[in-house]
Structures are given as C-alpha cells and as structure tokens.
Motif scaffolding. Sequence first.
Motif, mmCIF file in Angstrom:
data_model
loop_
_atom_site.group_PDB
_atom_site.id
_atom_site.type_symbol
_atom_site.label_atom_id
_atom_site.label_comp_id
_atom_site.label_asym_id
_atom_site.label_seq_id
_atom_site.Cartn_x
_atom_site.Cartn_y
_atom_site.Cartn_z
ATOM 1 N N THR A 1 0.800 -1.230 0.000
ATOM 2 C CA THR A 1 0.000 0.000 0.000
ATOM 3 C C THR A 1 0.835 1.283 0.000
ATOM 4 O O THR A 1 0.359 2.318 -0.445
ATOM 5 C CB THR A 1 -0.930 0.024 1.226
ATOM 6 N N LYS A 2 2.072 1.219 0.497
ATOM 7 C CA LYS A 2 2.836 2.463 0.640
ATOM 8 C C LYS A 2 3.334 2.966 -0.714
ATOM 9 O O LYS A 2 3.443 2.210 -1.688
ATOM 10 C CB LYS A 2 4.011 2.264 1.595
ATOM 11 N N THR A 3 3.631 4.246 -0.754
ATOM 12 C CA THR A 3 4.232 4.861 -1.939
ATOM 13 C C THR A 3 5.525 5.543 -1.525
ATOM 14 O O THR A 3 5.778 5.771 -0.333
ATOM 15 C CB THR A 3 3.290 5.902 -2.577
ATOM 16 N N LYS A 4 6.357 5.867 -2.537
ATOM 17 C CA LYS A 4 7.649 6.500 -2.273
ATOM 18 C C LYS A 4 7.868 7.644 -3.252
ATOM 19 O O LYS A 4 7.407 7.605 -4.391
ATOM 20 C CB LYS A 4 8.784 5.481 -2.398
ATOM 21 N N SER A 5 8.614 8.635 -2.769
ATOM 22 C CA SER A 5 8.994 9.771 -3.616
ATOM 23 C C SER A 5 10.502 9.798 -3.767
ATOM 24 O O SER A 5 11.233 9.547 -2.791
ATOM 25 C CB SER A 5 8.505 11.088 -2.998
ATOM 26 N N TYR A 6 10.971 10.098 -4.988
ATOM 27 C CA TYR A 6 12.395 10.067 -5.300
ATOM 28 C C TYR A 6 12.814 11.344 -6.025
ATOM 29 O O TYR A 6 11.990 12.017 -6.677
ATOM 30 C CB TYR A 6 12.731 8.889 -6.229
ATOM 31 N N SER A 7 14.090 11.616 -5.923
ATOM 32 C CA SER A 7 14.730 12.635 -6.763
ATOM 33 C C SER A 7 15.931 11.978 -7.425
ATOM 34 O O SER A 7 16.787 11.406 -6.730
ATOM 35 C CB SER A 7 15.172 13.840 -5.939
ATOM 36 N N ALA A 8 15.988 12.043 -8.772
ATOM 37 C CA ALA A 8 17.062 11.369 -9.502
ATOM 38 C C ALA A 8 17.792 12.358 -10.409
ATOM 39 O O ALA A 8 17.163 13.107 -11.165
ATOM 40 C CB ALA A 8 16.491 10.228 -10.331
ATOM 41 N N LEU A 9 19.102 12.362 -10.297
ATOM 42 C CA LEU A 9 19.939 13.113 -11.234
ATOM 43 C C LEU A 9 20.197 12.199 -12.422
ATOM 44 O O LEU A 9 20.784 11.111 -12.266
ATOM 45 C CB LEU A 9 21.248 13.527 -10.576
ATOM 46 N N CYS A 10 19.765 12.632 -13.614
ATOM 47 C CA CYS A 10 19.807 11.765 -14.781
ATOM 48 C C CYS A 10 20.659 12.369 -15.911
ATOM 49 O O CYS A 10 20.924 13.579 -15.945
ATOM 50 C CB CYS A 10 18.398 11.495 -15.314
ATOM 51 N N TRP A 11 21.055 11.501 -16.837
ATOM 52 C CA TRP A 11 21.828 11.891 -18.016
ATOM 53 C C TRP A 11 21.099 11.408 -19.257
ATOM 54 O O TRP A 11 20.521 10.310 -19.256
ATOM 55 C CB TRP A 11 23.216 11.248 -17.942
ATOM 56 N N ALA A 12 21.090 12.194 -20.291
ATOM 57 C CA ALA A 12 20.509 11.805 -21.573
ATOM 58 C C ALA A 12 21.609 11.783 -22.625
ATOM 59 O O ALA A 12 22.566 12.571 -22.573
ATOM 60 C CB ALA A 12 19.410 12.775 -21.986
ATOM 61 N N SER A 13 21.485 10.889 -23.590
ATOM 62 C CA SER A 13 22.515 10.765 -24.629
ATOM 63 C C SER A 13 22.525 11.957 -25.582
ATOM 64 O O SER A 13 23.487 12.165 -26.319
ATOM 65 C CB SER A 13 22.316 9.462 -25.414
ATOM 66 N N GLU A 14 21.438 12.733 -25.554
ATOM 67 C CA GLU A 14 21.354 13.947 -26.356
ATOM 68 C C GLU A 14 21.162 15.134 -25.431
ATOM 69 O O GLU A 14 20.654 14.987 -24.315
ATOM 70 C CB GLU A 14 20.191 13.861 -27.349
ATOM 71 N N PRO A 15 21.571 16.336 -25.864
ATOM 72 C CA PRO A 15 21.338 17.523 -25.032
ATOM 73 C C PRO A 15 19.862 17.658 -24.696
ATOM 74 O O PRO A 15 18.990 17.444 -25.543
ATOM 75 C CB PRO A 15 21.829 18.670 -25.899
ATOM 76 N N VAL A 16 19.605 18.003 -23.443
ATOM 77 C CA VAL A 16 18.225 18.098 -22.978
ATOM 78 C C VAL A 16 17.574 19.345 -23.558
ATOM 79 O O VAL A 16 18.123 20.456 -23.470
ATOM 80 C CB VAL A 16 18.177 18.131 -21.444
#
Length: 531
Positions: free
Chosen positions: A405-420
């Motif tokens: 039943t529980k939920t979670k919140s996250y913060s992720a530093l991500c990288w993309a293969s192309e400029p964002v």
Amino acid sequence: MDKRRPSDSENDAKRVKLDDTMDALKTRLQKSLAGNEELRSRPTSIDVLFGLTCCGRCMLRFLGVRDYEVYQLSSGEIKQILSGSRTTPDDTATSSDETEEPICTVCVGTVQFAEGFVDEIVARINKENYITKTFNMNVTMPTSTLVRNHAVRIVWRNKFNISPEDLVDIKEIFKLLISWPIEAQTGLTLDFTSELRMQVSVSHEETKDDHVFLSTMPESGMIIKSKREKRKMIVVGDGRHNIVKALTLVTDARFTSIGKSVPPCAVSTKPVLESIEMTRDSVHVGGRYLKYTRDVSQTPWTIGTTVLAELSVSGIVCETVKKAFKADDFKFVTAGREDANVRMLGNGRPFYMELINPRIPSLPHETLELIEKEINTIMPDKVQIRKLTGLNPEDTKIIKDGEDTKTKSYSALCWASEPVTPTMIEAVNAYNNKAFIVEQQTPIRVLQRRAQMIRKKEIHSLKAFPLEGHFFVVHLHTEAGTYIKEFVHGDLGRNQPSLASILGCEADIMELDVLEVDLEFPPLPAANVVK
C-alpha cells in the motif's frame, strides 16, 4: 506417562513457600498413606517397591501420592515412614542420610537428588540477571527414565494384574523439587505464563542406551540410524516421541524377554546437569532512519569473503539498542530498501528491531530518546534515526502490510545521450500528476537472486527539471517496489515504458535519493507500552 493436569488448588500449593517443619510434613505423609486406596487394596505394594531399589520419592509416585509438598522430604525420610507399612519388615537400615542410599533404579537419581542441581541453576539465573519477577520452567529428563518407568509398570501388572494408572509424572516432581528452592533463593515466582522460560536438561551417561534394544523389534517401529548433518554425524530415530511410541507398541512379554530390564537394573553413577537454556520473548522497538551518504549499505553487504560496503545502517544503529536491552541478538526489518549508493532523506525510512532474548523487557520512552541521541552522535554525517519508540509485536505488522500500500517519492539526477531540450522536458512533464503503469521484468542486476517475472507498478507522478547540457533532475512518486534505475534506463528494453523511451534517447541515472516513504510509522509512543 500421567496425562492429568494439576487442579487450580494444586497449582496454588506449588507457589506457596512452606512454613511447615519437616516433622509436620512427615505427619502429612503418614495421613496421606493412611488414606491411600493403593495401599488398602494392595498392602504388599510397598514391599514390591522396596524390592525395586527405587528411591522414596519414586515410591510415592507409584503409590499415586499427589500431596506434592511431602516430596520435599528426603528419600531416606520417606522410606523410614513407608517401612512402617511393610507386610514383611526388613532389618536393612533405612537411613535418612542420602549418601548411604543406592542410586534409584527408576529415576536414575534425578528425582532422588533433585536439590543437588539447584545451586548451578541459581548461579546461572544470577549471572544472566534478567529483569523479571517470574520464571517458567521446562525440564528434559534422561530418556532412560521412560524405559525404566515402563519396566516398573510391567512389574506392577505382573504382581497385581493392573497398571498403575495413577503414576505421578517424574518431570512434574523434579520440576517442583528444584523450583521451590530456586524461588526461595532468588525471590522469583514459578509462573507457567511467564515470558522468561528456562529449559533444564539432565542426562545420565550410564543409561543413555537403555532404549536401543527397542530398535531390534520390528513391531516397535523404531529405526535408529546415523546421518551426516552440517559436517557432523548425528543419530536420528531415537527421540523421546519415538521411544514413547515404541513402548506402546511392544508387548510386556517382548519387552521383558529382549530388554532384560524388568525390574530395572542397578546404576552406579548419578545424573548430571547437561544444559540450562534461558530465553525471553523478543522485544520490539522501531523508528525511522536517514542515510546522508552513498557509501553505507542498509545491512552488512558481502559476497563471499569480499566486503562491498564497510558500513551499514544496521551496524551503526542496532548495536547500541541491543546493548541497552542486554539482548543476545537482533533482527533489523525495514519498509523496503535502498541501494548503498542511494541516500535516504526526508523523514526517513521506517524500521523496527526485534531484540532477541533481552535481559531488560522494556525501557521508558525517555530512555529511548537518550539512546536515539547517542546513536545520532556515532556518525551524524552518515546515519541518523528519528522517533525511536517501543512497539507491541502487533505494531510490526504495519511494515509488512505496508508493502502493498505504501508509496515513495524520489529525486534522480539523470543523463541523456542527447542535449536536454524543452521538448524533452515537456514530454516527461506530461506525466506530472498523471498515473501510468510500467511493466518491469526482473532486472538483470538481480536475476541471480530474484525469480524472473514481469511486475506491473504504478508511477503516480513524474516531473523533470533541466540542468545544463545532457543533465536533468526528475522527481518521481511511485508505488512501492518499483525499480527506479531500470525505469530510467529501460534495462535493455526489459522495462516498458521507461524514461528513456519517453525522452526518445538513451538515458541513465547518476544519483538517486529517496525523499519520502509514505507510511505512518512508528505509532505514537503514548499508544505503545512495551510489555
């Protein structure tokens, strides 16, 4: 074996420390014998018992004497009283001096010399120093007493053509004979509901193989064999329940002809105290932990002899709590887990500790607050805890039930293969506050320990924030159990959809933080009193 349970009045009597003198007990025994139906119907029964070379206490057991307190008289004193009821008086001395008596052929000395075990048990109780007012006790007697009691039953049936069904259980008498002086010396009370349990085991090397002959009789069903277990050879098939069952299946004639132990043969050595085990019900405490660094695992992390993380949350937190409760060990249970390189921020992850065999059953909340402060000074830049609270066992179900039943919140530093680009950010933010389902095959990185299957998990919300170049931050609110790293990079197509598929290019996760575990835990301390 006697199946009767003592009545309430008998149980009360067991808990009362006697003020009676030995003389008063002797008088009570004489009155008990005078009203004993066994003696009135079979006046030669005492003669038979004297002929078995058994102790006075075993004689009372076979006569069905249930005035338990008179068993405090020594074997010699009991024999002196019983000798007055013999139909064929014997000139042999019946001294009350225990050292002059032969060892009982029925109890092999366990009941006869029961008080001799008390000092060692009391010393162990004092050493363990449990905080308690009561104790419960179970005893394990030598297996030979099962066979020898059965042999006396056969004698009884042969002499009187009946079975002594009123036989008093040898374990019951032994337990009382050691419990009474333990109560007197420690101030504790024998209580069959006590959380402090003591297992006292007595062995007798000389007669340890008394039961083996039963395995030579096919009708006994007893098959004794040796097998290797945990690099040791052990004997199986001769447990107490096997012996009891075998004795019920073998006829008196077969037992006598093969066993050659009717009546039981003499013994020359006394029994010994084999072990004393003391255990108490587990105590539970819970709280929430925060992990501010990316080099601490949740629990010790090793593969073989290789240590993959020097520090663990459980190692930093639990030893201090274990020491405070003087427990033998602990179990550390959490609401989910994060990888060693993932931080746990926000208000922390719920956890509880099961403290195994604690000497201290409870601590006031004020003391738990001090323990919390102490833990938070160990490595404050790495791990801290909040809301350390005593729990009732049922409170721990909150964490188990919360898995679905529980939920979670996250913060992720991500990288993309192309400029964002803004277009890429908009594609992600189209899922802000818009739930959707992802199908996740078991990640490649955990296939060696998890079953291959497809798990459907819900992403409740997804929002991206651009940084410079190929980097961006994404905030996620998800169902518990979602594999975040695989959702970001797609795990070679095993995760659909993925953040990479939404962006339209390759993506990977650089850093991950857990911001929130949405579970109400622990309960408020005012609602919890550790019992």
